[in-house]
Motif scaffolding. Structure first.
Motif, mmCIF file in Angstrom:
data_model
loop_
_atom_site.group_PDB
_atom_site.id
_atom_site.type_symbol
_atom_site.label_atom_id
_atom_site.label_comp_id
_atom_site.label_asym_id
_atom_site.label_seq_id
_atom_site.Cartn_x
_atom_site.Cartn_y
_atom_site.Cartn_z
ATOM 1 N N VAL A 34 1.743 -5.125 -0.228
ATOM 2 C CA VAL A 34 2.440 -5.998 -1.183
ATOM 3 C C VAL A 34 2.906 -7.245 -0.440
ATOM 4 N N GLY A 35 2.445 -8.404 -0.890
ATOM 5 C CA GLY A 35 2.870 -9.661 -0.291
ATOM 6 C C GLY A 35 2.275 -9.873 1.097
ATOM 7 N N GLY A 36 2.470 -11.087 1.581
ATOM 8 C CA GLY A 36 1.999 -11.455 2.904
ATOM 9 C C GLY A 36 2.531 -12.843 3.179
ATOM 10 N N THR A 62 0.198 4.519 -1.197
ATOM 11 C CA THR A 62 1.388 4.067 -0.469
ATOM 12 C C THR A 62 1.266 2.574 -0.227
ATOM 13 N N TRP A 63 2.228 1.831 -0.780
ATOM 14 C CA TRP A 63 2.238 0.373 -0.602
ATOM 15 C C TRP A 63 3.148 0.009 0.559
ATOM 16 N N THR A 64 2.660 -0.835 1.442
ATOM 17 C CA THR A 64 3.475 -1.361 2.533
ATOM 18 C C THR A 64 3.787 -2.823 2.230
ATOM 19 N N PHE A 65 5.068 -3.184 2.319
ATOM 20 C CA PHE A 65 5.508 -4.549 1.997
ATOM 21 C C PHE A 65 5.394 -5.413 3.248
ATOM 22 N N LEU A 113 9.658 -6.822 4.101
ATOM 23 C CA LEU A 113 8.877 -6.587 5.312
ATOM 24 C C LEU A 113 9.060 -5.205 5.955
ATOM 25 N N GLY A 114 7.958 -4.430 6.022
ATOM 26 C CA GLY A 114 7.966 -3.163 6.748
ATOM 27 C C GLY A 114 8.337 -1.949 5.914
ATOM 28 N N GLN A 115 8.880 -2.152 4.697
ATOM 29 C CA GLN A 115 9.250 -1.009 3.866
ATOM 30 C C GLN A 115 8.035 -0.492 3.111
ATOM 31 N N THR A 116 8.096 0.768 2.702
ATOM 32 C CA THR A 116 6.958 1.356 1.981
ATOM 33 C C THR A 116 7.436 2.044 0.708
#
Ligand SMILES: [Cu+2]
Length: 343
Positions: A34-36, A62-65, A113-116
């Motif tokens: 998600v995002g970048g 599993t999405w990683t932000f 950033l870094g959360q899932t």
């Protein structure tokens, strides 16, 4: 004949083994992002990357932000109204590892950033994924019966996410041109209403369509955000981002970020063209624009709305001094500027 049977038998056995293996893989977890953003966080990919996946019923994703800007992973039920803000979104926020089968919504909190966040999909169906922070950021998850083949593997999605992110962030040069172009139009317009106006672009963005949804690029910066003016002049901020709203905030950041405010001894007025306008008489005043956003598109079936929120914010400065300002939403990404008022 006997040979054929034996061969057929082997094929059937092989097929059963493969079927069992693929059923076992049916309980697979997939990874998406998600995002970048660029290294300095000025360029944001406001997108699910990728924004379309095919999985089996029983699988999870599993999405990683990956951005300093916040997003949510949210699945609303069919007919549920897309909420104006996260707090009346999918109450309450559901924990990572929740199941979504279409019957009740699931949603992460605002993550960064870094959360899932993981969602399990027990039931076949086509489900839209939305972000409650960004209305034009959405995609689709196709959940297929485990007996059906899947078109892509994890490696494909990893590559696709990388390509889409690169494509969105590479749009940056183009956007700078865009900003300069708008800038000159604003100056021309200002020249007609008065030569004592400076224009600042408060964010620039562009939406891209994919088959599965929409992704966008945002330059989260005040373009040429440091300006020098004379006492009595006016600065005008304009948001050119179709996706992300910003604020122009001098002094203390107020509790309510969405509405304009000014203190002490000042007010935010509305100009005849709908732009908000305040006058600052000293550097100690706290002036907040509230949400400044590009107008939203009309949607079929949705009533004609007011021309709101405001697209522009103007401040007239009467006293020499240095006036730093930030976007209260994106200060953490480095979105700030400064007005230098000369005598
Ligand atoms: Cu902002």
């Amino acid at each position: 004949m006997k040979l054929m049977n034996s061969l057929q038998g082997q094929i059937v056995t092989l097929w059963i083994v493969l079927a069992v293996v693929s059923m076992a893989q049916g309980q697979q977890n997939w990874d998406a992002t998600v995002g970048g953003q660029s290294a300095d966080m000025s360029k944001q990919a406001v997108a699910f990357l990728p924004d379309e996946l095919w999985v089996h019923a029983g699988d999870s994703i599993t999405w990683t932000f990956n951005s300093g800007d916040i997003h949510t992973v949210t699945f609303l039920t069919v007919g549920q109204i897309y909420p104006f803000d996260q707090s009346n979104g999918c109450p309450p926020i559901t924990e990572s590892g929740s199941s979504f089968d279409g019957s009740s919504c699931v949603s992460s909190a605002d993550l960064t950033l870094g959360q899932t966040y993981q969602v399990i999909f027990p039931k076949a169906g086509n489900y839209e994924i939305v972000c409650l922070v960004h209305g034009q950021m959405f995609g689709v998850i196709h959940v297929l019966d485990p007996t059906l083949p899947l078109p892509y593997d994890q490696a494909f999605y990893d590559e696709q996410a990388k390509e889409q992110l690169k494509g969105l962030l590479a749009d940056a040069d183009h956007h700078h041109h865009h900003a300069e172009h708008q800038h000159s139009i604003a100056d021309m317009f200002s020249a007609r209403v008065g030569s004592h106006t400076k224009s600042v672009t408060a964010g620039v963005g562009e939406i891209a369509a994919t088959a599965g949804g929409q992704q966008s690029f945002s330059l989260v910066r005040f373009v040429d955000g440091t300006v020098a003016i004379r006492a009595g002049d006016t600065v005008e901020w304009t948001n050119l981002d179709p996706e992300i709203g910003h604020t122009i905030t001098f002094g203390a950041v107020p509790q309510d970020l969405f509405d304009p405010s000014c203190s002490p001894n000042c007010v935010v007025n509305t100009d005849p063209d709908g732009a908000l306008h305040a006058t600052i008489t000293n550097p100690q005043q706290n002036v907040h624009s509230g949400l400044i956003a590009a107008l939203l598109q009309d949607e079929p079936g949705v009533p004609q709305g007011l021309v709101a929120p405001p697209t522009r914010f103007r401040i007239t400065f009467t006293t020499p001094g240095t006036y730093p300002y930030v976007c209260a939403f994106h200060d953490n990404l480095g979105m700030d500027g400064q007005v230098i008022v000369l005598p």
